[in-house]
Design a protein around this motif. Structure first.
Motif, PDB file in Angstrom:
ATOM      1  N   ASN A 394      49.131  92.829 -23.455  1.00  0.00           N
ATOM      2  CA  ASN A 394      50.133  93.156 -22.451  1.00  0.00           C
ATOM      3  C   ASN A 394      49.474  93.580 -21.140  1.00  0.00           C
ATOM      4  O   ASN A 394      48.256  93.564 -20.986  1.00  0.00           O
ATOM      5  CB  ASN A 394      51.105  94.215 -22.978  1.00  0.00           C
ATOM      6  N   ASP A 395      50.288  93.982 -20.180  1.00  0.00           N
ATOM      7  CA  ASP A 395      49.785  94.304 -18.842  1.00  0.00           C
ATOM      8  C   ASP A 395      48.872  95.519 -18.857  1.00  0.00           C
ATOM      9  O   ASP A 395      47.926  95.606 -18.069  1.00  0.00           O
ATOM     10  CB  ASP A 395      50.965  94.548 -17.898  1.00  0.00           C
ATOM     11  N   GLN A 396      49.124  96.482 -19.761  1.00  0.00           N
ATOM     12  CA  GLN A 396      48.274  97.663 -19.849  1.00  0.00           C
ATOM     13  C   GLN A 396      46.917  97.349 -20.457  1.00  0.00           C
ATOM     14  O   GLN A 396      46.003  98.183 -20.403  1.00  0.00           O
ATOM     15  CB  GLN A 396      48.961  98.744 -20.685  1.00  0.00           C
ATOM     16  N   GLU A 397      46.760  96.159 -21.034  1.00  0.00           N
ATOM     17  CA  GLU A 397      45.488  95.755 -21.638  1.00  0.00           C
ATOM     18  C   GLU A 397      44.692  94.834 -20.718  1.00  0.00           C
ATOM     19  O   GLU A 397      43.856  94.048 -21.170  1.00  0.00           O
ATOM     20  CB  GLU A 397      45.760  95.108 -22.993  1.00  0.00           C
ATOM     21  N   LEU A 398      44.934  94.971 -19.420  1.00  0.00           N
ATOM     22  CA  LEU A 398      44.221  94.168 -18.423  1.00  0.00           C
ATOM     23  C   LEU A 398      42.707  94.315 -18.555  1.00  0.00           C
ATOM     24  O   LEU A 398      41.963  93.327 -18.484  1.00  0.00           O
ATOM     25  CB  LEU A 398      44.663  94.590 -17.013  1.00  0.00           C
ATOM     26  N   LEU A 399      42.217  95.540 -18.751  1.00  0.00           N
ATOM     27  CA  LEU A 399      40.771  95.740 -18.819  1.00  0.00           C
ATOM     28  C   LEU A 399      40.174  95.101 -20.070  1.00  0.00           C
ATOM     29  O   LEU A 399      39.044  94.601 -20.038  1.00  0.00           O
ATOM     30  CB  LEU A 399      40.441  97.239 -18.792  1.00  0.00           C
ATOM     31  N   VAL A 400      40.929  95.113 -21.164  1.00  0.00           N
ATOM     32  CA  VAL A 400      40.473  94.458 -22.388  1.00  0.00           C
ATOM     33  C   VAL A 400      40.326  92.957 -22.135  1.00  0.00           C
ATOM     34  O   VAL A 400      39.308  92.333 -22.478  1.00  0.00           O
ATOM     35  CB  VAL A 400      41.466  94.716 -23.540  1.00  0.00           C
ATOM     36  N   ARG A 401      41.328  92.390 -21.524  1.00  0.00           N
ATOM     37  CA  ARG A 401      41.307  90.952 -21.216  1.00  0.00           C
ATOM     38  C   ARG A 401      40.116  90.614 -20.308  1.00  0.00           C
ATOM     39  O   ARG A 401      39.367  89.658 -20.565  1.00  0.00           O
ATOM     40  CB  ARG A 401      42.633  90.579 -20.534  1.00  0.00           C
ATOM     41  N   HIS A 402      39.928  91.417 -19.274  1.00  0.00           N
ATOM     42  CA  HIS A 402      38.853  91.173 -18.317  1.00  0.00           C
ATOM     43  C   HIS A 402      37.480  91.341 -18.965  1.00  0.00           C
ATOM     44  O   HIS A 402      36.543  90.580 -18.675  1.00  0.00           O
ATOM     45  CB  HIS A 402      38.998  92.132 -17.137  1.00  0.00           C
ATOM     46  N   PHE A 403      37.332  92.320 -19.841  1.00  0.00           N
ATOM     47  CA  PHE A 403      36.050  92.593 -20.492  1.00  0.00           C
ATOM     48  C   PHE A 403      35.598  91.406 -21.336  1.00  0.00           C
ATOM     49  O   PHE A 403      34.464  90.935 -21.229  1.00  0.00           O
ATOM     50  CB  PHE A 403      36.177  93.858 -21.341  1.00  0.00           C
ATOM     51  N   HIS A 404      36.486  90.905 -22.188  1.00  0.00           N
ATOM     52  CA  HIS A 404      36.106  89.778 -23.052  1.00  0.00           C
ATOM     53  C   HIS A 404      35.804  88.537 -22.215  1.00  0.00           C
ATOM     54  O   HIS A 404      34.888  87.769 -22.545  1.00  0.00           O
ATOM     55  CB  HIS A 404      37.206  89.512 -24.074  1.00  0.00           C
ATOM     56  N   LYS A 405      36.550  88.339 -21.138  1.00  0.00           N
ATOM     57  CA  LYS A 405      36.266  87.214 -20.254  1.00  0.00           C
ATOM     58  C   LYS A 405      34.907  87.380 -19.582  1.00  0.00           C
ATOM     59  O   LYS A 405      34.143  86.411 -19.445  1.00  0.00           O
ATOM     60  CB  LYS A 405      37.353  87.074 -19.192  1.00  0.00           C
ATOM     61  N   SER A 406      34.568  88.608 -19.169  1.00  0.00           N
ATOM     62  CA  SER A 406      33.292  88.847 -18.494  1.00  0.00           C
ATOM     63  C   SER A 406      32.123  88.555 -19.425  1.00  0.00           C
ATOM     64  O   SER A 406      31.131  87.923 -19.027  1.00  0.00           O
ATOM     65  CB  SER A 406      33.213  90.283 -17.986  1.00  0.00           C
ATOM     66  N   VAL A 407      32.221  88.997 -20.672  1.00  0.00           N
ATOM     67  CA  VAL A 407      31.149  88.719 -21.635  1.00  0.00           C
ATOM     68  C   VAL A 407      31.011  87.212 -21.836  1.00  0.00           C
ATOM     69  O   VAL A 407      29.904  86.665 -21.817  1.00  0.00           O
ATOM     70  CB  VAL A 407      31.422  89.431 -22.975  1.00  0.00           C
ATOM     71  N   ALA A 408      32.144  86.537 -22.011  1.00  0.00           N
ATOM     72  CA  ALA A 408      32.110  85.082 -22.214  1.00  0.00           C
ATOM     73  C   ALA A 408      31.526  84.371 -20.993  1.00  0.00           C
ATOM     74  O   ALA A 408      30.751  83.410 -21.132  1.00  0.00           O
ATOM     75  CB  ALA A 408      33.518  84.565 -22.507  1.00  0.00           C
ATOM     76  N   ASP A 409      31.868  84.840 -19.795  1.00  0.00           N
ATOM     77  CA  ASP A 409      31.343  84.223 -18.579  1.00  0.00           C
ATOM     78  C   ASP A 409      29.828  84.401 -18.487  1.00  0.00           C
ATOM     79  O   ASP A 409      29.107  83.474 -18.084  1.00  0.00           O
ATOM     80  CB  ASP A 409      32.009  84.833 -17.344  1.00  0.00           C
ATOM     81  N   TRP A 410      29.331  85.584 -18.824  1.00  0.00           N
ATOM     82  CA  TRP A 410      27.889  85.818 -18.768  1.00  0.00           C
ATOM     83  C   TRP A 410      27.152  84.913 -19.757  1.00  0.00           C
ATOM     84  O   TRP A 410      26.093  84.368 -19.445  1.00  0.00           O
ATOM     85  CB  TRP A 410      27.571  87.296 -19.047  1.00  0.00           C
ATOM     86  N   VAL A 411      27.716  84.743 -20.946  1.00  0.00           N
ATOM     87  CA  VAL A 411      27.099  83.852 -21.930  1.00  0.00           C
ATOM     88  C   VAL A 411      27.117  82.410 -21.429  1.00  0.00           C
ATOM     89  O   VAL A 411      26.095  81.704 -21.489  1.00  0.00           O
ATOM     90  CB  VAL A 411      27.817  83.971 -23.285  1.00  0.00           C
ATOM     91  N   ALA A 412      28.248  81.971 -20.908  1.00  0.00           N
ATOM     92  CA  ALA A 412      28.353  80.591 -20.413  1.00  0.00           C
ATOM     93  C   ALA A 412      27.417  80.350 -19.246  1.00  0.00           C
ATOM     94  O   ALA A 412      26.745  79.310 -19.174  1.00  0.00           O
ATOM     95  CB  ALA A 412      29.796  80.290 -20.015  1.00  0.00           C
TER      96      ALA A 412
END
Length: 421
Positions: A394-412
């Motif tokens: 949900n909207d309150q889990e914005l940081l969770v969403r961003h964190f997993h994306k950031s890790v995936a982006d660094w790996v990619a």
């Protein structure tokens, strides 16, 4: 960096369209292959916080840091010139661990004027130079200048000691942290030397526990002990943080509240009222001198705390009541990690001050255990779901969403040879 007040309609997530709104995969928490990738792409490329300057307050003070995710042990030391340095904790003779006491795998600290290997007595100065070789004449054309300790990139920001394990870090520490974090440089961290340290080895992926401190959607249902039974129905109505912010791979969220001392008695433990302290810290707030640099970037009127998540595994939680917390999450395998928590306070001036601090520490442990108590079950559930581990956020889990994306982006980026510039 973006800074947005939330509109009457809409969502925080919509301000950051790159993070998306679809389900988020938790394959990154169950895959041994992804763990191996993030070891190389994240933990051997990003700047990692390993301590504070108070840990090496005097010349000759040192501590060791085991970083299992990178298969290395480090020595952090303040040399005789006053510079904070970092080295791989390895003797250059035959690779023996250089600094240890009793148990080689255990971290240690102390004070010395030189490091001497317990195996063959090679000796190193605090700047890493090799200064003595036992029976040096037995060696063939040995140049001691070629066999100093292997340095690790080390820098200090606002008293926090960071290392970077890359041969050539893609950015400086200041560039890596970005303006949202470096704006905190003027915060009086150095005025809070009183500390309480905790650590625990936990059977879940490091990101699972880090997620628990990135949203407050769980608070009314998980932390029901924060209120007496007659107050819980009111508490269960929910809570929403008033400000979220992203900057590069880093994140923050602010919370708001009236001061704890003004809460109704049915929202307080008896010990809180006796010690004038609790989960939010001592009620008698210290004078830290004017505006606290970098805090409350959303200018929340009833500001209570800022939770700064510094990529990849550091959290600094700053309380408006005049103290702060540091969390670190160190992976030890794809489904285990070591959690470190440290509470920092200004020096206690009276016995009442000390009791108030210790009450806050006990309350911290109580609520941290409530968060940690769910983690093993969460990891088991993720493992059981396997390929089906996609979840709506949900909207309150914005940081969770961003964190997993950031890790995936660094790996990619790393796997695509773009590293993480």
């Amino acid at each position: 960096m973006a800074l947005f007040p939330k509109p009457a309609e809409g969502s925080w997530t919509q301000h950051y369209p790159d993070v998306g709104t679809g389900p988020v995969s938790y394959q990154d928490c169950i895959s041994p292959e992804f763990y191996e990738a993030e070891r190389e792409a994240v933990f051997k490329q990003a700047w990692l916080n390993v301590g504070r300057v108070e840990d090496v307050a005097d010349k000759g003070r040192y501590f060791t840091k085991e970083i299992e995710v990178a298969n290395t042990s480090l020595i952090i030391v303040r040399d005789l010139e006053g510079q904070v340095r970092a080295f791989h904790n390895i003797c250059r003779h035959r690779g023996n661990k250089l600094v240890w006491n009793d148990i080689p795998s255990a971290e240690t600290s102390g004070s010395c004027r030189a490091f001497t290997c317990k195996y063959h007595a090679w000796r190193y100065s605090l700047d890493g130079s090799l200064t003595f070789v036992q029976q040096e004449g037995e060696f063939f054309d040995l140049e001691k200048a070629d066999y100093g300790l292997v340095p690790v990139h080390c820098d200090v920001w606002a008293g926090f000691i960071f290392v970077n394990l890359a041969k050539e870090p893609p950015t400086t520490l200041t560039e890596f942290l970005g303006s949202m974090i470096t704006d905190l440089a003027g915060y009086p961290f150095e005025e809070m030397p009183e500390r309480y340290d905790f650590s625990a080895d936990i059977d879940c992926n490091w990101k699972v526990f880090l997620d628990a401190f990135q949203e407050y959607y769980h608070v009314p249902s998980l932390h029901t002990q924060e209120a007496t039974p007659d107050a819980r129905p009111q508490m269960m109505k929910g809570f929403e943080a008033p400000h979220y912010q992203l900057d590069g791979p880093h994140r923050m969220v602010s919370t708001s509240s009236v001061p704890r001392r003004l809460w109704p008695a049915n929202f307080q433990y008896p010990i809180e009222m006796e010690t004038r302290s609790g989960l939010f810290g001592p009620w008698n707030e210290p004078d830290l001198g004017g505006e606290l640099s970098g805090t409350n970037p959303g200018r929340i009127k009833a500001w209570a705390a800022d939770n700064f998540q510094i990529f990849p595994n550091l959290e600094i939680l700053i309380w408006a009541s005049g103290w702060y917390l540091v969390y670190r999450y160190w992976p030890t395998s794809h489904n285990t990690h070591r959690f470190e928590g440290t509470l920092f306070f200004p020096p206690a001036k009276t016995a009442s001050d000390r009791a108030a601090q210790e009450c806050a520490v006990v309350m911290f442990k109580e609520f941290a255990l409530q968060d940690a108590g769910t983690l093993v079950g969460t990891q088991q559930g993720l493992d059981a779901l396997g390929d089906s581990s996609d979840f709506p956020l949900n909207d309150q889990e914005l940081l969770v969403r961003h964190f997993h994306k950031s890790v995936a982006d660094w790996v990619a980026n790393y796997q695509g040879s773009g590293v993480n510039a």
